[in-house]
Design a protein around this motif. Sequence first.
Motif, PDB file in Angstrom:
ATOM      1  N   ILE A  79      40.121  43.160  38.411  1.00  0.00           N
ATOM      2  CA  ILE A  79      39.349  44.350  38.733  1.00  0.00           C
ATOM      3  C   ILE A  79      37.899  44.069  38.334  1.00  0.00           C
ATOM      4  O   ILE A  79      37.618  43.668  37.209  1.00  0.00           O
ATOM      5  CB  ILE A  79      39.894  45.583  37.995  1.00  0.00           C
ATOM      6  N   VAL A  80      36.997  44.273  39.275  1.00  0.00           N
ATOM      7  CA  VAL A  80      35.591  43.935  39.066  1.00  0.00           C
ATOM      8  C   VAL A  80      34.735  45.160  39.338  1.00  0.00           C
ATOM      9  O   VAL A  80      34.971  45.897  40.290  1.00  0.00           O
ATOM     10  CB  VAL A  80      35.184  42.770  40.011  1.00  0.00           C
ATOM     11  N   SER A  81      33.750  45.382  38.490  1.00  0.00           N
ATOM     12  CA  SER A  81      32.750  46.421  38.714  1.00  0.00           C
ATOM     13  C   SER A  81      31.373  45.797  38.583  1.00  0.00           C
ATOM     14  O   SER A  81      31.188  44.844  37.832  1.00  0.00           O
ATOM     15  CB  SER A  81      32.893  47.545  37.694  1.00  0.00           C
ATOM     16  N   LYS A  82      30.423  46.356  39.312  1.00  0.00           N
ATOM     17  CA  LYS A  82      29.086  45.767  39.273  1.00  0.00           C
ATOM     18  C   LYS A  82      28.019  46.841  39.248  1.00  0.00           C
ATOM     19  O   LYS A  82      28.272  48.007  39.561  1.00  0.00           O
ATOM     20  CB  LYS A  82      28.869  44.827  40.446  1.00  0.00           C
ATOM     21  N   ALA A  83      26.830  46.410  38.876  1.00  0.00           N
ATOM     22  CA  ALA A  83      25.644  47.265  38.904  1.00  0.00           C
ATOM     23  C   ALA A  83      24.469  46.407  39.357  1.00  0.00           C
ATOM     24  O   ALA A  83      24.413  45.215  39.065  1.00  0.00           O
ATOM     25  CB  ALA A  83      25.366  47.866  37.541  1.00  0.00           C
ATOM     26  N   VAL A  84      23.563  47.030  40.078  1.00  0.00           N
ATOM     27  CA  VAL A  84      22.428  46.314  40.655  1.00  0.00           C
ATOM     28  C   VAL A  84      21.138  47.039  40.289  1.00  0.00           C
ATOM     29  O   VAL A  84      21.063  48.261  40.379  1.00  0.00           O
ATOM     30  CB  VAL A  84      22.558  46.232  42.196  1.00  0.00           C
ATOM     31  N   GLY A  85      20.156  46.273  39.865  1.00  0.00           N
ATOM     32  CA  GLY A  85      18.811  46.804  39.650  1.00  0.00           C
ATOM     33  C   GLY A  85      17.892  46.163  40.670  1.00  0.00           C
ATOM     34  O   GLY A  85      17.737  44.946  40.680  1.00  0.00           O
TER      35      GLY A  85
ATOM     36  N   ALA B  41      32.779  50.471  35.468  1.00  0.00           N
ATOM     37  CA  ALA B  41      34.113  49.933  35.225  1.00  0.00           C
ATOM     38  C   ALA B  41      34.998  50.961  34.529  1.00  0.00           C
ATOM     39  O   ALA B  41      36.188  51.077  34.838  1.00  0.00           O
ATOM     40  CB  ALA B  41      34.027  48.665  34.381  1.00  0.00           C
ATOM     41  N   GLU B  42      34.397  51.704  33.617  1.00  0.00           N
ATOM     42  CA  GLU B  42      35.160  52.687  32.859  1.00  0.00           C
ATOM     43  C   GLU B  42      35.551  53.893  33.726  1.00  0.00           C
ATOM     44  O   GLU B  42      36.693  54.334  33.705  1.00  0.00           O
ATOM     45  CB  GLU B  42      34.329  53.145  31.655  1.00  0.00           C
ATOM     46  N   ASN B  43      34.603  54.390  34.499  1.00  0.00           N
ATOM     47  CA  ASN B  43      34.839  55.608  35.275  1.00  0.00           C
ATOM     48  C   ASN B  43      35.541  55.362  36.610  1.00  0.00           C
ATOM     49  O   ASN B  43      36.415  56.127  36.998  1.00  0.00           O
ATOM     50  CB  ASN B  43      33.522  56.346  35.518  1.00  0.00           C
TER      51      ASN B  43
ATOM     52  N   ILE C  12      24.649  42.367  38.036  1.00  0.00           N
ATOM     53  CA  ILE C  12      25.559  42.106  36.919  1.00  0.00           C
ATOM     54  C   ILE C  12      26.949  42.585  37.316  1.00  0.00           C
ATOM     55  O   ILE C  12      27.110  43.714  37.785  1.00  0.00           O
ATOM     56  CB  ILE C  12      25.100  42.800  35.625  1.00  0.00           C
ATOM     57  N   GLU C  13      27.915  41.703  37.140  1.00  0.00           N
ATOM     58  CA  GLU C  13      29.310  42.004  37.485  1.00  0.00           C
ATOM     59  C   GLU C  13      30.176  41.836  36.248  1.00  0.00           C
ATOM     60  O   GLU C  13      30.121  40.795  35.595  1.00  0.00           O
ATOM     61  CB  GLU C  13      29.751  41.047  38.595  1.00  0.00           C
TER      62      GLU C  13
END
Length: 115
Positions: free
Chosen positions: A5-11, A62-64, A109-110
């Motif tokens: 399971i992967v979650s990411k955020a982008v700036g 990832a948490e939510n 960031i992943e």
Amino acid sequence: MTTKIVSKAVGRYIRTSPSKVRRVLDQIRNKDYFESILILTFMPYKSSRIILEILKSAAANAENNSGLSKKDLIISKAYADKGPILKRFRPRAQGRGYRIKKATSHIFIEVSEKN
């Protein structure tokens, strides 16, 4: 075969050069979430505060969205790409103009769960 399971955020459009961001991202890649938070908190670079914010956002995603715990997270991918360059001119002697290139970057960031 199990999938992670992967979650990411982008700036995006961050007003700092990609090379300055990459030297910080190299320090936290493949590290534990809490260890990388500790590393980023005490780094003296401007980009470390920006990366810290994006990392916290990826952990919250990832948490939510995926239901993962922050203690089980690891930074699986962290990279910076070049964004658009802002072009400005500085007045110089004898009526000339000197071009100043202000770099921007996109930070990705992943996070994924530990094995």
